[in-house]
Design an enzyme around this catalytic site. Structure first.
Site, PDB file in Angstrom:
ATOM      1  N   VAL A   1     -24.570 -32.658 -16.352  1.00  0.00           N
ATOM      2  CA  VAL A   1     -23.815 -31.628 -17.064  1.00  0.00           C
ATOM      3  C   VAL A   1     -24.016 -31.773 -18.575  1.00  0.00           C
ATOM      4  CG1 VAL A   1     -21.498 -30.688 -17.526  1.00  0.00           C
ATOM      5  CG2 VAL A   1     -22.107 -31.446 -15.220  1.00  0.00           C
ATOM      6  N   CYS A   2     -24.109 -33.003 -19.050  1.00  0.00           N
ATOM      7  CA  CYS A   2     -24.197 -33.275 -20.494  1.00  0.00           C
ATOM      8  C   CYS A   2     -25.331 -32.516 -21.195  1.00  0.00           C
ATOM      9  CB  CYS A   2     -24.316 -34.775 -20.754  1.00  0.00           C
ATOM     10  SG  CYS A   2     -22.885 -35.715 -20.163  1.00  0.00           S
ATOM     11  N   PRO A   3     -26.554 -32.509 -20.653  1.00  0.00           N
ATOM     12  CA  PRO A   3     -27.602 -31.785 -21.380  1.00  0.00           C
ATOM     13  C   PRO A   3     -27.348 -30.278 -21.444  1.00  0.00           C
ATOM     14  CG  PRO A   3     -28.464 -32.622 -19.296  1.00  0.00           C
ATOM     15  CD  PRO A   3     -27.102 -33.221 -19.488  1.00  0.00           C
TER      16      PRO A   3
ATOM     17  N   GLU B   1     -24.410 -28.884 -21.768  1.00  0.00           N
ATOM     18  CA  GLU B   1     -23.418 -28.697 -22.820  1.00  0.00           C
ATOM     19  C   GLU B   1     -24.036 -28.853 -24.208  1.00  0.00           C
ATOM     20  OE1 GLU B   1     -19.139 -30.099 -21.407  1.00  0.00           O
ATOM     21  OE2 GLU B   1     -20.555 -31.752 -21.621  1.00  0.00           O
ATOM     22  N   LEU B   2     -24.831 -29.888 -24.390  1.00  0.00           N
ATOM     23  CA  LEU B   2     -25.409 -30.137 -25.708  1.00  0.00           C
ATOM     24  C   LEU B   2     -26.421 -29.052 -26.085  1.00  0.00           C
ATOM     25  CD1 LEU B   2     -25.758 -34.017 -25.780  1.00  0.00           C
ATOM     26  CD2 LEU B   2     -23.837 -32.586 -26.450  1.00  0.00           C
TER      27      LEU B   2
END
EC number: 1.11.1.26
Length: 189
Positions: A48-50, A52-53
């Site tokens: 999920v992190c990439p 969002e960033l």
């Protein structure tokens, strides 16, 4: 404990400036003199992190127009941030500063550290030019954030700062009517 109205605590950290490909030192002083968005996330090289960033990067030019600097933070090192930037299609687009927090001090001071896993939770903070938190949002690990919502929140925060005595109602947009809290409004909204 609420972070709203809290001055960012003192810290020093190493970061990867993805905009120019250099390692830099960052402290709470970087959050003074202009608006800042600080986006905590669990870990590099995840799922999920990439998304969002990358979404945050998609809003970066608009945020810069509002005189806002963006910082992402995880408990990874600045070296890991560079490696991720060099090897991920989504992260390679990032131009903002990626702070490493392996000591967990920053994550702990913003109260987003999951003590059990040692990872930061998904926390987003809007910080005013005095280094004071004006807005905070924390999501569960499986819930990704929408960076486009930051633009409206920052415009409202900037308006309220520049117009003492006025407040922005729900769904306020730039140029729309604001409210002036007074006895006359009690029970009439």
């Amino acid at each position: 404990m609420s972070q709203i109205g809290k001055t960012v605590e003192e810290f020093k950290a190493s970061a990867y400036n993805a905009g120019n490909g250099e390692f830099i030192d960052v402290s709470e002083e970087n959050f003074k003199g202009k608006w800042s968005v600080v986006c905590f996330y669990p870990a590099d090289f995840t799922f999920v992190c990439p998304t969002e960033l990358e979404d945050l990067q998609n809003q970066y030019a608009t945020l810069k127009e509002l005189d806002v600097e963006v910082y992402s933070v995880s408990t990874d090192t600045h070296f890991t941030h560079k490696a991720w930037h060099d090897h991920s299609d989504a992260i390679s687009k990032i131009e903002y500063i990626m702070i490493g927090d392996p000591s967990q001090k920053i994550s702990r001071s913003f109260d987003v550290l999951d003590e059990e896993t040692g990872l930061a939770q998904r926390g987003t903070f809007i910080i005013d030019p005095d280094g004071v938190v004006q807005a905070a949002e924390i999501n569960a690990d499986g819930i990704g954030r929408d960076a486009s919502t930051l633009v409206g929140k920052i415009k409202a925060a900037q308006y309220v700062r520049n117009n003492p005595g006025e407040v922005c109602p729900a769904k306020w947009e730039e140029g729309a009517e604001t409210l002036k809290p007074s006895l006359d409004l009690v029970g009439k909204i």
